[in-house]
Design a protein around this motif. Sequence first.
Motif, short mmCIF file in Angstrom:
data_model
loop_
_atom_site.label_atom_id
_atom_site.label_comp_id
_atom_site.label_asym_id
_atom_site.label_seq_id
_atom_site.Cartn_x
_atom_site.Cartn_y
_atom_site.Cartn_z
N VAL A 113 0.75 -1.22 -0.08
CA VAL A 113 -0.05 -0.15 0.02
C VAL A 113 0.93 1.16 0.22
O VAL A 113 0.39 2.29 -0.13
CB VAL A 113 -0.92 -0.20 1.16
CG1 VAL A 113 -2.02 -1.13 0.99
CG2 VAL A 113 -0.21 0.21 2.39
N SER A 114 2.29 1.23 0.30
CA SER A 114 3.09 2.36 0.24
C SER A 114 4.16 1.97 -0.58
O SER A 114 4.68 1.00 -0.59
CB SER A 114 3.53 2.44 1.90
OG SER A 114 4.59 1.97 1.93
N TYR A 115 4.53 3.04 -1.47
CA TYR A 115 5.60 2.87 -2.35
C TYR A 115 6.61 4.07 -2.23
O TYR A 115 6.10 5.14 -1.94
CB TYR A 115 5.19 2.84 -3.81
CG TYR A 115 3.95 1.84 -4.03
CD1 TYR A 115 4.13 0.87 -4.86
CD2 TYR A 115 2.81 2.23 -3.80
CE1 TYR A 115 3.37 -0.19 -4.93
CE2 TYR A 115 1.60 1.04 -4.00
CZ TYR A 115 2.22 -0.04 -4.68
OH TYR A 115 1.34 -0.74 -5.00
N GLU A 116 7.75 3.63 -2.35
CA GLU A 116 9.08 4.77 -2.32
C GLU A 116 9.58 4.87 -3.71
O GLU A 116 10.00 3.73 -4.46
CB GLU A 116 9.87 4.52 -1.30
CG GLU A 116 9.18 4.96 -0.02
CD GLU A 116 10.22 4.71 1.28
OE1 GLU A 116 9.85 4.54 2.28
OE2 GLU A 116 11.57 4.90 0.88
N SER A 117 9.90 6.06 -4.12
CA SER A 117 10.68 6.01 -5.24
C SER A 117 11.55 7.53 -5.23
O SER A 117 11.24 8.29 -4.82
CB SER A 117 9.87 6.04 -6.32
OG SER A 117 10.75 6.06 -7.54
N ILE A 152 7.04 6.86 -12.97
CA ILE A 152 7.87 6.82 -11.87
C ILE A 152 7.60 5.37 -11.15
O ILE A 152 8.50 4.80 -10.84
CB ILE A 152 7.51 8.10 -10.90
CG1 ILE A 152 7.79 9.35 -11.58
CG2 ILE A 152 8.37 7.82 -9.52
CD1 ILE A 152 7.10 10.53 -10.95
N ILE A 153 6.40 5.18 -10.80
CA ILE A 153 6.28 3.72 -10.11
C ILE A 153 4.94 3.38 -10.55
O ILE A 153 3.89 3.93 -10.92
CB ILE A 153 6.04 4.27 -8.70
CG1 ILE A 153 6.46 2.70 -7.89
CG2 ILE A 153 4.79 4.70 -8.24
CD1 ILE A 153 7.09 3.00 -6.60
N THR A 154 4.73 2.08 -10.57
CA THR A 154 3.31 1.57 -11.09
C THR A 154 2.80 0.83 -9.90
O THR A 154 3.47 -0.06 -9.14
CB THR A 154 3.46 0.51 -12.13
OG1 THR A 154 4.09 1.25 -13.36
CG2 THR A 154 2.21 -0.06 -12.58
N LEU A 155 1.77 1.18 -9.29
CA LEU A 155 0.89 0.43 -8.24
C LEU A 155 0.59 -0.93 -8.69
O LEU A 155 0.03 -1.07 -9.68
CB LEU A 155 -0.46 1.26 -7.74
CG LEU A 155 -0.04 2.89 -7.59
CD1 LEU A 155 -1.59 3.18 -7.25
CD2 LEU A 155 0.83 2.99 -6.50
N THR A 156 0.80 -1.75 -7.67
CA THR A 156 0.23 -3.14 -7.91
C THR A 156 -0.84 -3.43 -6.99
O THR A 156 -1.07 -3.63 -5.96
CB THR A 156 1.39 -4.24 -7.39
OG1 THR A 156 1.88 -3.93 -6.10
CG2 THR A 156 2.71 -4.11 -8.42
#
Length: 781
Positions: free
Chosen positions: A544-548, A560-564
């Motif tokens: 539920v949390s992503y870092e980039s 930048i980032i793709t949610l799964t």
Amino acid sequence: MESVFFSALLLSATLQQSSVFVDSQTTPNTTAPVSTPQAPGFVDLPVWVEVLESTVPRSVITQFQIHSSSPDPELHILSVTPHAAVFETPMVNPTNVSDIFTAQIVLNGSVDYERVSLYSVRLGIVSASGYIQQSFHVQIIDVNEPPECETHFQFPGVEVCVPEDASPFGPLYTVLARDQDENDTITFEISQALPVSTIRRFQIDGRGRITSNQTFDYQNGPREFSLSVVVRDRQASNCSGTVRIKVLKVYTQPLDFLLPVQNVSLLENQGAGAAVATVRADPSVSAVFYTFVKLYPPYKIGREDGVIRTAYNLDLEADATLTQTVLLVRALSVLEDRSGTATVTVNVLDVNEHPPFCSPSVIILTVPETTEVGRSLGSITCLDIDVTNHSISLTLIENDVSRFRFRLRDGQLQVNSSLDYDIEGVAANHFQYEATILATDSGSPALSTEVQVLITVTPVNEFDPQVVSPLVLPGHALFSIDPIGGQLYLRSELDFEEKHFHTVKVQAVDFDQDVDRTNQRTSVTDITIQVQNVNDNAPVCDPVSYESTIFSTLAAGVGIITLTCTDADGDALTATITNGAVVDRFQMNGLTLSSRNVFSFVPDGVYDDTWYEVTVRVSDGKFSTDAVVYITVVPWSTTKPTTPTTTKAPRVVTVLRGVWAPEPWFVAVLTLTGALLLLTVGLLTWAMCTRNSTWEKEEQSLSPHRDSVQKKDGMGNHTASDEGEKMSLDGSVSLSRVEIHEDVTRFNGKAQDPVSGRSYLFNSVTGERRWLDTPTADTHV
Ligand SMILES: *[C@@H]1O[C@H](CO)[C@@H](O)[C@H](O)[C@H]1NC(C)=O
Ligand SMILES: *[C@@H]1O[C@H](CO)[C@@H](O)[C@H](O)[C@H]1NC(C)=O
Ligand SMILES: *[C@@H]1O[C@H](CO)[C@@H](O)[C@H](O)[C@H]1NC(C)=O
Ligand SMILES: *[C@@H]1O[C@H](CO)[C@@H](O)[C@H](O)[C@H]1NC(C)=O
Ligand SMILES: *[C@@H]1O[C@H](CO)[C@@H](O)[C@H](O)[C@H]1NC(C)=O
Ligand SMILES: *[C@@H]1O[C@H](CO)[C@@H](O)[C@H](O)[C@H]1NC(C)=O
Ligand SMILES: *[C@@H]1O[C@H](CO)[C@@H](O)[C@H](O)[C@H]1NC(C)=O
Ligand SMILES: *[C@@H]1O[C@H](CO)[C@@H](O)[C@H](O)[C@H]1NC(C)=O
Ligand SMILES: CC(=O)N[C@H]1CO[C@H](CO)[C@@H](O)[C@@H]1O
């Protein structure tokens, strides 16, 4: 011999019984009656009394004395064997000797040796001084009885007519007589004849038949004879009677008929007096009259006209001998001394009057529907009492329902095809098959009788039930069923995600399909329940949390980032950035987050944040979940990248609620209301500026931002506008206002955290925010 022996046996038995009886009693000394008070006794009752068969009623058959010390002894006949009321109640009379009485046994009717030859009589004396019984026997003595003659012959005598031309030795008359005595024989004798001289010409044989060995002569001989006949038995007892013989004149000159032989027919039941035929003698002969030679009771003939008529209604069914009668008709002419005989054969023809009579007259049966083909349902017997044409044919008449169901074979009603119960037409007729058997006779016109056939069929449970009203096999966790109506019910929720199909075994048991209620049939069928997919699961993002960490040189639009994120229901997912601060900075392309524009880190110019928290709401159209992306931007001019800020464990808020989709009219009304509100605020501001110029500059700079907040937040975040309104309305200055003023270049909006309730300022471009109630903390939630 046998009967005598039998009588002797009986006698000895009775004597024995009598002596035992006497011994046991203190009987008085019969030969010397004494004056001492004693029980009564028989003095001289004989043991054996003989009575002639011919003894007339009321005769005394025996008289004896009895002894009794009391004055009024009673003598009773206790029993007569064989039982018969042949004796009168005995009478007891006193004598001139004291204590001695005489008694008489009197015959009540007549006795018959041929019926009973021995009676055993038990007598009893009842007196004040005692009681005694004793038996005696009555032997009936056979007496010869005279022969019995025919009464009419005895008196006044019989009369026979004999034509003068009767042949000799022909029987003239037979005397009827008999003798009652066993083995006795009777003889006949003509004792007298008148005229006396004629006695020798008549003979009578052992059977009473009287003949004459001479012919009669009406003209010259005697025209009448009288014979006295005596019938004797072997004991010469006799009975007698008279036979008078009349000689009839026979006309020697023939008299011709127009039709000497006729053959006529007439129908039966024509009533009395119906004309049968007419005989006519030669019309040239005068004074002719007609008589029947013999007596023919059904017919009569006109003495003058010779017309033969019926004497009564001739019914062949009542008297079948009427079918054909040969009538001999004599025509006499006394004047011309001529006679003749004609023959008329009368045939009575049958009329078909009676319809056949059938038994049974109706066939009512109740049979099970499974009664097999060929089974007999009963035989019909029909009779026609008409003398002729009584052959009967049976025809089966069926209706639409019973067609082909029955057949007739040799008078038997048989099942021709199965007697179904489950047929509409039968059910409508109370489950009864109806047919008619027509019995028709062969007469013309034919007459017929109907025999109704009513066959009620009872159901037999033959077929397994269709699953129409089933019972579910019990104990199913998910389903239940109404045992009568067959509705299938859910017991708990179905889950498409867990199982797409359920198979339920349904058992149907029929009832009330058979007379035998226990004869039930069962069938089992599988019902497959397909579970339809419904969007009932929120999307799930993992993690539920992503870092980039990106470099500021990263081009806009590059992922930048793709949610799964996945959705258990398989619905399409959409992602939107929800925290307003970064909405302008980032964008979502599907589940991929990208920057809207290039970061700017000009030291004296635009200097973007280096750290962002982006909240993304992922929705499946009905449910949504939030994911957080933390982005650290490394300015390209910087030698070393900033260390990412340590972040708290993110809180994931999963909102399980339906999406509110306002109707168009509501949006229109809301927009209108908002516009009016802004106009009001503008007017008020303007009014206040005219009064207090101190705040003028500040208000002017604040208002456009507030407008933009309201437009962005829509109706969800009305707290910001409330605050703005309050601020504008009261016009007072608080600390927070000062701070707002200070930060106005950094923050262009104010909002309230829906979770904690705390208010904060935010920059709609950078996404930066600052809590209002804790001014020192620059906390990110
Ligand atoms: C009856 O009397 C006679 C003469 O008195 C005697 O011989 C006889 O035994 C008596 N009989 C009975 C039964 O008493
Ligand atoms: C005598 O005979 C008549 C007729 O058979 C009968 O009614 C009557 O009872 C008899 N008397 C006695 C005493 O048996
Ligand atoms: C009793 O009467 C009969 C005639 O009725 C007679 O012969 C007999 O002598 C009488 N006996 C006595 C004792 O008087
Ligand atoms: C009559 O005759 C038969 C045989 O002929 C005989 O057995 C029977 O005893 C006779 N009956 C009389 C009463 O004679
Ligand atoms: C008829 O019978 C009697 C006696 O049996 C006889 O004397 C007489 O001659 C007979 N008559 C004729 C015609 O035979
Ligand atoms: C018939 O019998 C009676 C007595 O019963 C007798 O007087 C008579 O003479 C007899 N008649 C003949 C013809 O024998
Ligand atoms: C008399 O007539 C009947 C029917 O009418 C017929 O059956 C029968 O043969 C006839 N008899 C003679 C002798 O003709
Ligand atoms: C009996 O059934 C057969 C067919 O099974 C049919 O042909 C026949 O006509 C039926 N007979 C009667 C008397 O209905
Ligand atoms: C009285 C009656 O109907 N008689 C009929 C009997 O049957 C024959 C034929 O079998 C007819 O000729 C008769 O008329």
